[in-house]
Motif scaffolding. Sequence first.
Motif, mmCIF file in Angstrom:
data_model
loop_
_atom_site.group_PDB
_atom_site.id
_atom_site.type_symbol
_atom_site.label_atom_id
_atom_site.label_comp_id
_atom_site.label_asym_id
_atom_site.label_seq_id
_atom_site.Cartn_x
_atom_site.Cartn_y
_atom_site.Cartn_z
ATOM 1 N N GLY A 102 0.807 -1.219 0.000
ATOM 2 C CA GLY A 102 0.000 0.000 0.000
ATOM 3 C C GLY A 102 0.836 1.263 0.000
ATOM 4 O O GLY A 102 0.306 2.373 0.039
ATOM 5 N N ALA A 103 2.141 1.114 -0.076
ATOM 6 C CA ALA A 103 3.014 2.289 -0.113
ATOM 7 C C ALA A 103 2.857 3.046 -1.424
ATOM 8 O O ALA A 103 2.922 4.277 -1.467
ATOM 9 C CB ALA A 103 4.472 1.872 0.070
ATOM 10 N N VAL A 104 2.623 2.292 -2.509
ATOM 11 C CA VAL A 104 2.507 2.859 -3.854
ATOM 12 C C VAL A 104 1.151 2.481 -4.426
ATOM 13 O O VAL A 104 0.594 1.431 -4.090
ATOM 14 C CB VAL A 104 3.658 2.330 -4.753
ATOM 15 C CG1 VAL A 104 3.411 2.615 -6.224
ATOM 16 C CG2 VAL A 104 4.991 2.932 -4.311
ATOM 17 N N GLY A 105 0.627 3.346 -5.272
ATOM 18 C CA GLY A 105 -0.642 3.049 -5.932
ATOM 19 C C GLY A 105 -0.644 3.560 -7.362
ATOM 20 O O GLY A 105 0.262 4.275 -7.786
ATOM 21 N N PHE A 106 -1.689 3.161 -8.100
ATOM 22 C CA PHE A 106 -1.868 3.607 -9.484
ATOM 23 C C PHE A 106 -2.595 4.952 -9.489
ATOM 24 O O PHE A 106 -3.622 5.108 -8.835
ATOM 25 C CB PHE A 106 -2.699 2.597 -10.283
ATOM 26 C CG PHE A 106 -2.016 1.279 -10.514
ATOM 27 C CD1 PHE A 106 -0.654 1.203 -10.760
ATOM 28 C CD2 PHE A 106 -2.732 0.094 -10.502
ATOM 29 C CE1 PHE A 106 -0.027 -0.011 -10.986
ATOM 30 C CE2 PHE A 106 -2.121 -1.127 -10.729
ATOM 31 C CZ PHE A 106 -0.766 -1.178 -10.970
ATOM 32 N N THR A 107 -2.080 5.902 -10.245
ATOM 33 C CA THR A 107 -2.729 7.209 -10.342
ATOM 34 C C THR A 107 -3.798 7.167 -11.432
ATOM 35 O O THR A 107 -3.818 6.268 -12.277
ATOM 36 C CB THR A 107 -1.705 8.314 -10.663
ATOM 37 O OG1 THR A 107 -1.158 8.084 -11.966
ATOM 38 C CG2 THR A 107 -0.590 8.350 -9.621
ATOM 39 N N HIS A 108 -4.655 8.169 -11.425
ATOM 40 C CA HIS A 108 -5.747 8.211 -12.408
ATOM 41 C C HIS A 108 -5.264 8.602 -13.798
ATOM 42 O O HIS A 108 -6.029 8.522 -14.758
ATOM 43 C CB HIS A 108 -6.851 9.177 -11.939
ATOM 44 C CG HIS A 108 -6.379 10.584 -11.724
ATOM 45 N ND1 HIS A 108 -6.257 11.494 -12.736
ATOM 46 C CD2 HIS A 108 -5.982 11.223 -10.598
ATOM 47 C CE1 HIS A 108 -5.807 12.636 -12.252
ATOM 48 N NE2 HIS A 108 -5.627 12.497 -10.959
#
Length: 202
Positions: free
Chosen positions: A117-123
């Motif tokens: 959960g440190a990194v995620g996909f942006t819109h």
Amino acid sequence: MRKLVYVILTTMAVALVGCVTINVYFPEAAAQKAADQFIGSVLDKAGTAEKPAAKEPPPAPKSDAGHPSAMLLDLLIPAAQAAETPDFRVHTSATDAIHARMNQRIGGILGQLLDSGAVGFTHDGMVAMRDAAKVPLSQRAQANAAVADENRDRVALYREIAVANNHPEWEAQIRAAFAKTWIEKAHAGWYYQNAAGAWQKK
């Protein structure tokens, strides 16, 4: 008779111009399909579900070969079908190299960052550090480098696909198609941004 020939020729000309015009526009369905396949092969490690058996095609209607209207349709339909299903190029030596690097990252540090959960996909089709506190201090430089490398490859990927299809101006639309699919195919527990930029958990 001359009026009928004029009407047929006018109809053919309008239809052919319409087909040419269709090819100028961005082939959204083809781009989305390409994004699904490319991203699926990066993210999906498990085998795909077995596809249902194909249904028998319906019987072909009786042929009206030889009739002037049938001959006209025979000329127009292949052109219309070609316009509806354009050849959308995704695989080049550059995109294959990007694909290999993405696979390596998703199977290594980037996959771990997404899982935590440190990194995620942006819109907008990229990745971003969502919560740096989830990354040990000793690993933050490596994590930031992985995010930067991934984003560099994603920008290059969208540009390369646009150029490979001889339409550099399609880059933003290709990016939008890929952004949608990255989020749709995100694994359960991964984070992504909604259209407003707020983080949500899959």
